[in-house]
Design an enzyme around this catalytic site. Structure first.
Site, short mmCIF file in Angstrom:
data_model
loop_
_atom_site.label_atom_id
_atom_site.label_comp_id
_atom_site.label_asym_id
_atom_site.label_seq_id
_atom_site.Cartn_x
_atom_site.Cartn_y
_atom_site.Cartn_z
N THR A 29 -7.32 10.69 -5.07
CA THR A 29 -7.66 9.42 -4.44
C THR A 29 -7.44 9.45 -2.94
OG1 THR A 29 -6.99 7.08 -4.31
CG2 THR A 29 -5.32 8.65 -5.00
N ASP A 30 -8.13 8.57 -2.23
CA ASP A 30 -7.90 8.42 -0.79
C ASP A 30 -6.56 7.75 -0.49
OD1 ASP A 30 -8.54 5.86 -1.67
OD2 ASP A 30 -10.17 5.55 -0.25
N GLU A 31 -5.94 7.13 -1.50
CA GLU A 31 -4.69 6.40 -1.25
C GLU A 31 -3.53 7.32 -0.88
OE1 GLU A 31 -3.58 2.99 -3.47
OE2 GLU A 31 -5.50 2.92 -4.51
N TYR A 74 2.01 4.42 -7.25
CA TYR A 74 0.79 5.10 -7.72
C TYR A 74 0.36 6.19 -6.74
CZ TYR A 74 -4.19 6.03 -7.92
OH TYR A 74 -5.41 6.66 -7.91
N LYS A 94 0.23 10.35 -7.10
CA LYS A 94 -0.98 11.16 -6.93
C LYS A 94 -0.81 12.18 -5.81
CE LYS A 94 -4.45 11.12 -8.64
NZ LYS A 94 -4.94 11.95 -9.78
#
Length: 362
Positions: A132-134, A158, A162
């Site tokens: 993810t970009d997060e 979260y 990741k």
């Protein structure tokens, strides 16, 4: 054949359906079937002998060893993850177990399997990790979009889990030589998305006459990627990506959350007007912001475009229209996923919360 983990979830199921339609190579699909894993997403494959579904956990080392030895996949695509920010704030342990421990056990099993391959099989094998970009954190309003060189600055349990999984994947390449690929995508939307996420939440709440919750001022910016475009990107990275490298996948569609909700209301006004003739925008409700809410994400997808020739086929307008049309055409799917675990989550997160809202990983 290939092995797909998390292939009954939103992105994973779309990938499996797309893969079998476009490529036709058999798929072993491993999914734990937690609240967001749904066999109904794969209903059209019920009689397709190219699809082998296995219910199980990527943290189950014995199961992984058996699947790898039995099916001998040429590639593994890892979608398996806990992926909802609000859930990670309320209960981070599941995210640590699945996203970190589970990824570790999957990597370790795959390393043993790959080490036993020989010749062209060993050279052609790939492990593709979907992220993810997060992991990159939050951007200032005028800051350049995330490139693959941006440092990791995760801000939620979260995204931290990741980021840890991304680091493990990288380490298994540099330490053991495992031929890995990593993709970091922006916010996906499209068919089969669990309705705790912003777009399906707005569609289903609007049709039910419920409030459309918007965190804070609604000016959080996200880059939106239609899920079928993401699936094509993953196929392309698997086909031609350089082992050990990361590819950012984005839709080149930065919009505020408020703008997305307003566009959805306009589409619903056109495609399924309210009985009273008024706009669904009257159901917008601003609620208290969630803790640590990242202000902006934006993906620079230049690398995958220039090196691998991928660009999104859908515009935001065309993707949103397709998405609304799909949810309108599939009320039974929506009704089924809104029962059981979803209702429990709504009671716990919405009704018991002073904020009254939740928009997932936006």
């Amino acid at each position: 054949m290939i092995l797909v983990t998390g292939g009954a979830g939103f992105i994973g199921a779309n990938f499996v359906l797309d893969w079998l339609a476009e490529i036709g190579e058999p798929v072993v699909n491993l999914d734990k079937l937690t609240y967001a894993g749904n066999r109904e997403n794969l209903a059209r494959l019920a009689d397709d002998r190219r699809h082998c579904f296995v219910q199980g956990d990527i943290g189950d080392a014995a199961l992984l060893d058996t699947l790898l030895a039995t099916h001998r996949p040429r590639a593994i695509i890892n979608f398996a993850a806990e992926s909802h920010v609000d859930r990670s704030i309320r209960g981070p342990e599941a995210f640590i177990q699945t996203n970190i421990v589970g990824t570790f056990r999957l990597l370790d099993a795959v390393r043993d399997y790959w080490s036993g391959l020989e010749g062209t099989e060993r050279g052609a094998f790939r492990f593709l990790h979907v992220s993810t970009d997060e992991v990159y954190g939050s951007l200032a309003p005028e800051a350049p979009a995330f490139t693959e060189q941006h440092r990791f600055e995760p801000n939620s349990p979260y995204s931290a889990s990741k980021a840890a999984s991304d680091h493990l994947v990288r380490a298994y390449h540099h330490t053991y030589g495992l031929p890995v690929l990593t993709t970091n995508c922006s916010n996906n939307y499209g068919p089969y998305q669990f309705p705790e996420k912003l777009i399906p939440l707005v569609i289903t709440n609007a049709l039910a006459g419920k409030p459309l919750p918007i965190y804070g001022d609604g000016q959080q910016v996200r880059d939106w990627l239609y899920v079928e475009d993401h699936c094509r990107a993953i196929r392309r990275v698997l086909e031609a990506g350089c082992p050990g490298e990361t590819y950012n996948v984005g839709g080149w569609s930065e919009r505020t959350n408020l703008d997305i909700v307003q566009q959805l209301c306009t589409l619903l006004d056109e495609l399924r007007p309210r009985p009273d003739g008024r706009s669904y925008q009257e159901q917008l409700t601003f609620v208290a912001d969630r803790p640590g809410h990242d202000r902006r994400y934006a993906i620079d997808a230049t690398r995958i475009a220039t090196e691998l020739g991928w660009r999104p086929a859908e515009t935001l307008a065309s993707g949103l229209r397709k998405t609304v049309e799909w949810y309108l055409a599939n009320p039974d799917w929506v009704a089924h996923v809104q029962s059981g675990a979803y209702r429990h989550w709504v009671r716990e997160h919405y009704e018991a919360s002073a904020s009254g809202g939740g928009e997932g990983r936006y």
